[in-house]
Design an enzyme around this catalytic site. Structure first.
Site, PDB file in Angstrom:
ATOM      1  N   LYS A  69      -1.998  -1.375 -10.100  1.00 40.81           N
ATOM      2  CA  LYS A  69      -1.791  -0.197  -9.383  1.00 40.81           C
ATOM      3  C   LYS A  69      -3.240   0.558  -9.378  1.00 40.81           C
ATOM      4  CE  LYS A  69       0.520   4.030  -8.340  1.00 40.81           C
ATOM      5  NZ  LYS A  69       1.930   4.558  -8.447  1.00 40.81           N
TER       6      LYS A  69
ATOM      7  N   LYS B  83      -3.201   1.052  -4.275  1.00 35.46           N
ATOM      8  CA  LYS B  83      -2.749  -0.001  -3.416  1.00 35.46           C
ATOM      9  C   LYS B  83      -2.383  -0.992  -4.988  1.00 35.46           C
ATOM     10  CE  LYS B  83      -6.310  -0.369   0.198  1.00 35.46           C
ATOM     11  NZ  LYS B  83      -7.661  -0.429   0.397  1.00 35.46           N
TER      12      LYS B  83
ATOM     13  N   ASP C 134       7.785  12.827  -7.640  1.00 33.16           N
ATOM     14  CA  ASP C 134       8.070  12.286  -6.348  1.00 33.16           C
ATOM     15  C   ASP C 134       9.217  11.430  -6.594  1.00 33.16           C
ATOM     16  OD1 ASP C 134       7.380  11.341  -3.986  1.00 33.16           O
ATOM     17  OD2 ASP C 134       5.767   9.941  -4.504  1.00 33.16           O
TER      18      ASP C 134
ATOM     19  N   GLN D  92       0.685  -1.162  -0.030  1.00 32.51           N
ATOM     20  CA  GLN D  92      -0.018  -0.179  -0.039  1.00 32.51           C
ATOM     21  C   GLN D  92       0.758   1.239  -0.023  1.00 32.51           C
ATOM     22  OE1 GLN D  92      -3.552   0.148   2.357  1.00 32.51           O
ATOM     23  NE2 GLN D  92      -3.782   2.330   2.387  1.00 32.51           N
ATOM     24  N   GLY D  93       0.817   1.859  -0.930  1.00 34.54           N
ATOM     25  CA  GLY D  93       1.528   3.185  -1.332  1.00 34.54           C
ATOM     26  C   GLY D  93       0.900   4.394  -0.672  1.00 34.54           C
ATOM     27  N   ALA D  94       1.285   5.594  -0.858  1.00 29.58           N
ATOM     28  CA  ALA D  94       0.570   6.683  -0.104  1.00 29.58           C
ATOM     29  C   ALA D  94      -0.583   7.060  -0.862  1.00 29.58           C
ATOM     30  CB  ALA D  94       1.670   8.075  -0.149  1.00 29.58           C
ATOM     31  N   GLU D  95      -0.802   6.537  -2.302  1.00 31.14           N
ATOM     32  CA  GLU D  95      -1.952   7.091  -2.837  1.00 31.14           C
ATOM     33  C   GLU D  95      -2.599   5.713  -3.705  1.00 31.14           C
ATOM     34  OE1 GLU D  95      -1.721   9.570  -6.010  1.00 31.14           O
ATOM     35  OE2 GLU D  95       0.258   8.978  -6.699  1.00 31.14           O
TER      36      GLU D  95
HETATM   37  N1  LIG Z   1       5.873  -2.430 -11.366  1.00 30.89           N
HETATM   38  C1  LIG Z   1       6.154  -2.763  -9.930  1.00 30.89           C
HETATM   39  N2  LIG Z   1       6.986  -3.992  -9.746  1.00 30.89           N
HETATM   40  C2  LIG Z   1       7.001  -4.390  -8.616  1.00 30.89           C
HETATM   41  N3  LIG Z   1       6.790  -3.833  -7.343  1.00 30.89           N
HETATM   42  C3  LIG Z   1       6.195  -2.535  -7.599  1.00 30.89           C
HETATM   43  C4  LIG Z   1       5.660  -2.180  -8.872  1.00 30.89           C
HETATM   44  N4  LIG Z   1       4.992  -0.714  -8.903  1.00 30.89           N
HETATM   45  C5  LIG Z   1       5.334  -0.444  -7.454  1.00 30.89           C
HETATM   46  N5  LIG Z   1       5.866  -1.707  -6.831  1.00 30.89           N
HETATM   47  C6  LIG Z   1       5.818  -1.532  -5.284  1.00 30.89           C
HETATM   48  O1  LIG Z   1       4.758  -0.991  -4.572  1.00 30.89           O
HETATM   49  C7  LIG Z   1       5.370   0.382  -3.921  1.00 30.89           C
HETATM   50  C8  LIG Z   1       4.138   1.377  -3.959  1.00 30.89           C
HETATM   51  O2  LIG Z   1       3.893   1.721  -5.348  1.00 30.89           O
HETATM   52  P1  LIG Z   1       3.987   3.232  -5.985  1.00 30.89           P
HETATM   53  O3  LIG Z   1       5.086   3.892  -5.750  1.00 30.89           O
HETATM   54  O4  LIG Z   1       3.813   3.226  -7.541  1.00 30.89           O
HETATM   55  O5  LIG Z   1       2.650   3.491  -5.314  1.00 30.89           O
HETATM   56  P2  LIG Z   1       2.273   4.960  -4.701  1.00 30.89           P
HETATM   57  O6  LIG Z   1       0.886   4.745  -4.031  1.00 30.89           O
HETATM   58  O7  LIG Z   1       2.242   6.121  -5.831  1.00 30.89           O
HETATM   59  O8  LIG Z   1       3.496   4.987  -3.815  1.00 30.89           O
HETATM   60  P3  LIG Z   1       3.879   6.495  -2.927  1.00 30.89           P
HETATM   61  O9  LIG Z   1       3.871   5.885  -1.428  1.00 30.89           O
HETATM   62  O10 LIG Z   1       5.509   6.541  -3.449  1.00 30.89           O
HETATM   63  O11 LIG Z   1       3.138   7.436  -3.156  1.00 30.89           O
HETATM   64  C9  LIG Z   1       6.696   0.620  -4.613  1.00 30.89           C
HETATM   65  O12 LIG Z   1       7.547   1.104  -3.489  1.00 30.89           O
HETATM   66  C10 LIG Z   1       7.136  -0.767  -4.908  1.00 30.89           C
HETATM   67  O13 LIG Z   1       7.548  -1.406  -3.545  1.00 30.89           O
HETATM   68 MG   LIG Z   2       5.803   5.217  -4.412  1.00 30.72          MG
END
Ligand SMILES: Nc1ncnc2c1ncn2[C@@H]1O[C@H](COP(=O)(O)OP(=O)(O)OP(=O)(O)O)[C@@H](O)[C@H]1O
Ligand SMILES: [Mg+2]
Lengths: 215, 335
Positions: free
Chosen positions: A25, A11, A126, A6-9
């Protein structure tokens, strides 16, 4: 489908796409914010992400392959990259003295892909160590382009470097004196006026220090 | 055992507090309130502090139930803040330290907010959102320093709210931000405003000028009410703050958030943060206006932490400074 991160924005779910390992994503609805604002942000970011991933890929920068885009549900299905985030890698690194030079090489490579991305006309928005995945073979893959846009100004590029520096210093304070290695890598890869970017980087850094803070 | 007295007056609040090993013995405050439509000016605010500090000191000592002889350290806000206000308060702290022959400890205002929040809520290693009239920062602790992860690149969130309150001519009593919050509770119609997140940083000045410019016609046409505008402004800028806080948490794998600073007592901001925390199984820590809003206790408590960790300073180093970054202070009292 299984929740992987789960990232910041969003799943991140693991899945398969035509027998290949993939992730979904999904920019899920955030209950804390106003609905109109929420829909708008999710749509814009999903679009921006897909566009920048494609553009980088075409320009020879490693990014995940996009398998499918579902704007109505704010979902992107993309290649699953095997590896670990640079953030995780640095947190668990054993060889803190960098006896084998691996760390220097990694940092140089980080600078190099950022320089290349900027030369291509992409601003990440970012750029933290959580958003760079290091594969087993040491290739670096850039992810998480939701805040990106094209044709960045010198200021934008400086902001990318600044975000990276702070992400680096605040979670890997042990290595913070190594940030210039990243800048060296950047310098070698960036095809335009690198001094202009570095000067602006210094300005952005000192901005915080100059601001008057009251209360 | 250490009994510490703290003096704070970096902006329009004058506060004196006394703590005994983390136990609050007194927390007294006077706020300089300006008429609707007006902000506070350095000269008048400093004058307010000078006129009130002796009476407030007497009140604080009386409330605490201790004798001045029992005080072990005298602490004051070194900065950041308004120069003339800082100096007015520091002068009294310096005099008392000499009179009572006790060590004098200069404290960073921002760090004091964080340490007060940690003390009151018992949170251990939180990601901190520090939001006030002059500051907007997302902070994480790492390797002996409070590191600034993200911050405003122009004006502070509280400043943005205060200035919009002035446009609407809302009362400054108890604070413009409080009155915006009350108005926003009755707002319904959302006006789309610029949403400006740059990396980990946020920017408010563009939003403020946008809404300042649009407000007169939107209000006179009856399209939006003042309540709607307060609501839209809060929803937008708070969403930006929650988002950057969450990004820092995700990066640091943090499971705790602490909100400090005057804007931190806004209940809508706390609610939004709470929802975000629940969505990622994290815990929110927040305090109420007694400790969120600038106060003397936070200075006393942080000074005591510094004192206990062996901090000593020469008399020449007990000056004030308007600019004093959160990440400049070595945090000797945390591991
Ligand atoms: N294509 C991928 N292959 C493998 N792992 C991935 C991939 N995309 C994302 N991840 C994993 O999932 C996590 C969160 O993804 P991502 O950074 O795209 O999401 P977010 O919600 O935008 O995150 P953030 O917290 O940076 O805003 C990443 O740090 C990574 O560990
Ligand atoms: Mg991220």
């Amino acid at each position: 489908m299984e929740l992987y991160k789960q990232g910041a924005e969003s799943k991140i779910f693991t899945t398969t796409y035509s027998d290949r390992k993939a992730i979904i994503k999904e920019r899920f609805s955030r209950q804390y914010r106003n609905e109109l604002l929420d829909l708008n942000i999710r749509k814009e970011r999903t679009k921006a992400e897909a566009k920048a991933i494609l553009k980088c890929k075409q320009g020879g920068i490693a990014t995940p392959v996009i398998y499918s885009l579902d704007l109505n549900n704010y979902k992107i299905i993309m290649e699953h990259i095997n590896g670990q985030t640079v953030n995780d890698y640095l947190t668990n690194i054993k060889d803190k003295q960098d006896d084998n030079g691996k760390l220097t090489k990694l940092l140089t490579n980080i600078g190099a892909i950022v320089g290349k991305m900027h030369s291509l006309g992409v601003f990440h928005g970012d750029l933290t160590t959580s958003n760079i995945i290091k594969k087993e073979d040491d290739t670096l893959v850039l992810i998480d382009f939701g805040l990106s846009h094209f044709n960045p100004s010198v200021e934008d590029k400086a902001v990318d470097l600044y975000v990276l520096e702070r992400a680096f210093v605040s979670t890997h304070s042990y290595f913070s004196q190594l940030f210039p290695v990243i800048l060296d890598g950047y310098k070698n890869a960036y095809e335009l006026d690198v001094q202009a970017v570095f000067n602006q980087f210094q300005n952005v850094r000192s901005r915080g220090r100059k601001r008057l803070m009251i209360g | 055992m250490v009994i510490s007295i703290g003096f704070e007056g970096s902006a329009n609040k004058l506060g004196i507090g006394i703590v005994k090993d983390g136990e609050v013995l007194a927390n007294c405050r006077r706020t300089y309130i300006t008429p609707p439509g007006e902000g506070f000016l350095p000269r008048e605010t400093a004058k307010h502090h000078q006129n009130n500090i002796i009476l407030l000191l007497e009140e604080t000592i009386k409330t605490s139930g201790i004798q001045p002889e029992q005080i072990d350290v005298v602490c004051f806000t070194k900065g950041p803040g308004i120069g003339s206000c800082l100096v007015s308060v520091a002068a009294v702290a310096r005099t008392l330290a000499q009179l009572w022959n006790k060590p004098l400890i200069p404290v960073n205002h921002c760090i004091a907010h964080i340490e007060m929040g940690r003390l009151i809520t018992g949170s251990d290693n939180p990601t901190v959102l520090y939001v006030s009239g002059g500051n907007t920062q997302v902070i994480a602790y790492s390797g002996k320093y409070y590191r600034i992860f993200g911050e405003t690149i122009d004006i502070a969130v509280g400043n943005c709210l205060d200035r919009f309150a002035r446009v609407l001519k809302l009362s400054n009593d108890p604070s413009p931000g409080y009155n915006i919050e009350q108005m926003a509770k009755n707002g319904k119609k959302y006006l789309k405003l610029p949403y400006v997140v740059k990396g980990m940083d946020v920017s408010f000045s563009g939003i403020l000028s946008y809404i300042e410019e649009k407000a007169p016609s939107l209000l006179s046409s009856g399209e939006y009410t003042p309540e709607d505008l307060c609501f839209s402004l809060q929803e937008t800028i708070f969403a930006m703050l929650i988002e950057t806080t969450e990004r820092a948490m995700s990066h640091c794998q943090s499971k705790e958030v602490l909100i400090v600073g005057g804007v931190g007592c806004n209940e809508r901001l706390q609610d939004m943060m709470k929802i975000m925390c629940e969505e990622r199984s994290a815990i929110l820590y927040a305090t109420d206006e007694r400790f969120c809003i600038d106060n003397g206790v936070m200075i006393a408590h942080t000074g005591a932490l510094m004192h206990n960790s062996g901090y000593k300073t020469t008399w020449e180093n007990t000056f004030c400074t308007q600019r004093f970054r959160t990440d400049e202070v070595e945090v000797t009292w945390r591991s």
